[in-house]
Write a protein that holds these residues in place. Structure first.
Motif, PDB file in Angstrom:
ATOM      1  N   VAL A  22      -1.697   0.722   3.071  1.00 21.94           N
ATOM      2  CA  VAL A  22      -1.818  -0.334   4.073  1.00 21.94           C
ATOM      3  C   VAL A  22      -1.580  -1.720   3.469  1.00 21.94           C
ATOM      4  CG1 VAL A  22      -3.462  -1.436   5.641  1.00 21.94           C
ATOM      5  CG2 VAL A  22      -3.390   1.038   5.477  1.00 21.94           C
ATOM      6  N   LEU A  23      -1.891  -1.885   2.200  1.00 20.62           N
ATOM      7  CA  LEU A  23      -1.788  -3.201   1.565  1.00 20.62           C
ATOM      8  C   LEU A  23      -0.343  -3.622   1.370  1.00 20.62           C
ATOM      9  CD1 LEU A  23      -4.465  -2.875  -1.256  1.00 20.62           C
ATOM     10  CD2 LEU A  23      -4.695  -4.064   0.913  1.00 20.62           C
ATOM     11  N   GLY A  24      -0.116  -4.921   1.461  1.00 17.62           N
ATOM     12  CA  GLY A  24       1.184  -5.486   1.151  1.00 17.62           C
ATOM     13  C   GLY A  24       1.350  -5.604  -0.355  1.00 17.62           C
ATOM     14  N   PRO A  25       2.526  -6.017  -0.814  1.00 19.22           N
ATOM     15  CA  PRO A  25       2.778  -6.090  -2.255  1.00 19.22           C
ATOM     16  C   PRO A  25       1.859  -7.072  -2.983  1.00 19.22           C
ATOM     17  CG  PRO A  25       4.776  -6.591  -0.998  1.00 19.22           C
ATOM     18  CD  PRO A  25       3.685  -6.348  -0.029  1.00 19.22           C
ATOM     19  N   ASP A  26       1.538  -8.204  -2.353  1.00 18.47           N
ATOM     20  CA  ASP A  26       0.661  -9.179  -3.001  1.00 18.47           C
ATOM     21  C   ASP A  26      -0.752  -8.630  -3.168  1.00 18.47           C
ATOM     22  OD1 ASP A  26       2.734 -10.996  -3.155  1.00 18.47           O
ATOM     23  OD2 ASP A  26       2.209 -11.937  -1.243  1.00 18.47           O
ATOM     24  N   GLU A  27      -1.280  -8.032  -2.096  1.00 13.05           N
ATOM     25  CA  GLU A  27      -2.619  -7.472  -2.167  1.00 13.05           C
ATOM     26  C   GLU A  27      -2.657  -6.278  -3.111  1.00 13.05           C
ATOM     27  OE1 GLU A  27      -1.184  -7.887   0.916  1.00 13.05           O
ATOM     28  OE2 GLU A  27      -2.340  -9.566   1.700  1.00 13.05           O
ATOM     29  N   TYR A  28      -1.594  -5.484  -3.110  1.00 11.36           N
ATOM     30  CA  TYR A  28      -1.570  -4.310  -3.977  1.00 11.36           C
ATOM     31  C   TYR A  28      -1.668  -4.711  -5.445  1.00 11.36           C
ATOM     32  CZ  TYR A  28      -0.120  -0.086  -6.342  1.00 11.36           C
ATOM     33  OH  TYR A  28      -0.089   0.997  -7.168  1.00 11.36           O
ATOM     34  N   SER A  29      -0.961  -5.772  -5.828  1.00 12.34           N
ATOM     35  CA  SER A  29      -1.002  -6.179  -7.230  1.00 12.34           C
ATOM     36  C   SER A  29      -2.400  -6.654  -7.619  1.00 12.34           C
ATOM     37  CB  SER A  29       0.027  -7.271  -7.503  1.00 12.34           C
ATOM     38  OG  SER A  29      -0.284  -8.438  -6.775  1.00 12.34           O
ATOM     39  N   LYS A  30      -3.157  -7.213  -6.672  1.00 13.87           N
ATOM     40  CA  LYS A  30      -4.523  -7.643  -6.961  1.00 13.87           C
ATOM     41  C   LYS A  30      -5.486  -6.460  -7.034  1.00 13.87           C
ATOM     42  CE  LYS A  30      -3.903 -12.017  -4.564  1.00 13.87           C
ATOM     43  NZ  LYS A  30      -4.256 -12.792  -3.359  1.00 13.87           N
ATOM     44  N   MET A  31      -5.212  -5.413  -6.275  1.00 10.79           N
ATOM     45  CA  MET A  31      -6.137  -4.285  -6.176  1.00 10.79           C
ATOM     46  C   MET A  31      -5.797  -3.120  -7.095  1.00 10.79           C
ATOM     47  SD  MET A  31      -8.154  -5.439  -3.964  1.00 10.79           S
ATOM     48  CE  MET A  31      -7.865  -7.090  -3.429  1.00 10.79           C
ATOM     49  N   SER A  32      -4.644  -3.152  -7.736  1.00  7.81           N
ATOM     50  CA  SER A  32      -4.205  -1.992  -8.517  1.00  7.81           C
ATOM     51  C   SER A  32      -5.111  -1.684  -9.700  1.00  7.81           C
ATOM     52  CB  SER A  32      -2.763  -2.190  -8.992  1.00  7.81           C
ATOM     53  OG  SER A  32      -2.682  -3.332  -9.829  1.00  7.81           O
ATOM     54  N   SER A  33      -5.896  -2.643 -10.152  1.00  8.41           N
ATOM     55  CA  SER A  33      -6.788  -2.395 -11.287  1.00  8.41           C
ATOM     56  C   SER A  33      -8.121  -1.783 -10.865  1.00  8.41           C
ATOM     57  CB  SER A  33      -7.041  -3.698 -12.048  1.00  8.41           C
ATOM     58  OG  SER A  33      -7.720  -4.616 -11.225  1.00  8.41           O
ATOM     59  N   CYS A  34      -8.388  -1.696  -9.575  1.00  5.87           N
ATOM     60  CA  CYS A  34      -9.649  -1.145  -9.084  1.00  5.87           C
ATOM     61  C   CYS A  34      -9.693   0.359  -9.312  1.00  5.87           C
ATOM     62  CB  CYS A  34      -9.834  -1.455  -7.598  1.00  5.87           C
ATOM     63  SG  CYS A  34      -9.985  -3.214  -7.265  1.00  5.87           S
ATOM     64  N   THR A  35     -10.898   0.864  -9.566  1.00  6.49           N
ATOM     65  CA  THR A  35     -11.035   2.284  -9.883  1.00  6.49           C
ATOM     66  C   THR A  35     -11.661   3.109  -8.764  1.00  6.49           C
ATOM     67  OG1 THR A  35     -13.150   1.834 -10.945  1.00  6.49           O
ATOM     68  CG2 THR A  35     -11.197   1.821 -12.352  1.00  6.49           C
ATOM     69  N   SER A  36     -12.124   2.451  -7.690  1.00 10.39           N
ATOM     70  CA  SER A  36     -12.694   3.206  -6.575  1.00 10.39           C
ATOM     71  C   SER A  36     -12.388   2.494  -5.257  1.00 10.39           C
ATOM     72  CB  SER A  36     -14.213   3.352  -6.740  1.00 10.39           C
ATOM     73  OG  SER A  36     -14.853   2.121  -6.556  1.00 10.39           O
ATOM     74  N   ALA A  37     -12.478   3.247  -4.181  1.00  9.59           N
ATOM     75  CA  ALA A  37     -12.217   2.688  -2.858  1.00  9.59           C
ATOM     76  C   ALA A  37     -13.265   1.635  -2.511  1.00  9.59           C
ATOM     77  CB  ALA A  37     -12.215   3.798  -1.816  1.00  9.59           C
ATOM     78  N   ASN A  38     -14.498   1.849  -2.927  1.00 13.48           N
ATOM     79  CA  ASN A  38     -15.557   0.885  -2.658  1.00 13.48           C
ATOM     80  C   ASN A  38     -15.284  -0.440  -3.377  1.00 13.48           C
ATOM     81  OD1 ASN A  38     -17.980  -0.040  -1.604  1.00 13.48           O
ATOM     82  ND2 ASN A  38     -19.125   0.605  -3.412  1.00 13.48           N
ATOM     83  N   GLU A  39     -14.794  -0.365  -4.597  1.00 11.27           N
ATOM     84  CA  GLU A  39     -14.461  -1.575  -5.351  1.00 11.27           C
ATOM     85  C   GLU A  39     -13.332  -2.348  -4.662  1.00 11.27           C
ATOM     86  OE1 GLU A  39     -13.068  -2.761  -9.894  1.00 11.27           O
ATOM     87  OE2 GLU A  39     -13.527  -0.678  -9.398  1.00 11.27           O
TER      88      GLU A  39
END
Length: 71
Positions: A22-39
């Motif tokens: 669902v995330l766009g490319p900008d949001e994906y780059s910010k979230m790619s380091s997260c290790t869980s859905a809750n994070e």
């Protein structure tokens, strides 16, 4: 690792996959380091809604703007 732990990891992986789709490319780059859905959800909430301090400051500024408008 028990069967319940495996099931939780599978569900978390599925949730992360859905969120990443669902995330766009900008949001994906910010979230790619997260290790869980809750994070990921916590980080998105902080980015888009702000912290409690930020929200309180916005409310104060809006009240001040309203009071200045009345004058």
């Amino acid at each position: 690792m028990t069967g319940e732990d495996r099931r939780r990891l599978q569900v978390d992986d599925k949730d992360m996959h859905i969120i990443f789709c669902v995330l766009g490319p900008d949001e994906y780059s910010k979230m790619s380091s997260c290790t869980s859905a809750n994070e990921i959800c916590d980080k998105l909430e902080t980015i888009y809604e702000g912290t409690n301090d930020v929200n309180e400051t916005k409310i104060r500024l809006l009240n001040l703007s309203y009071e200045n408008f009345k004058i």
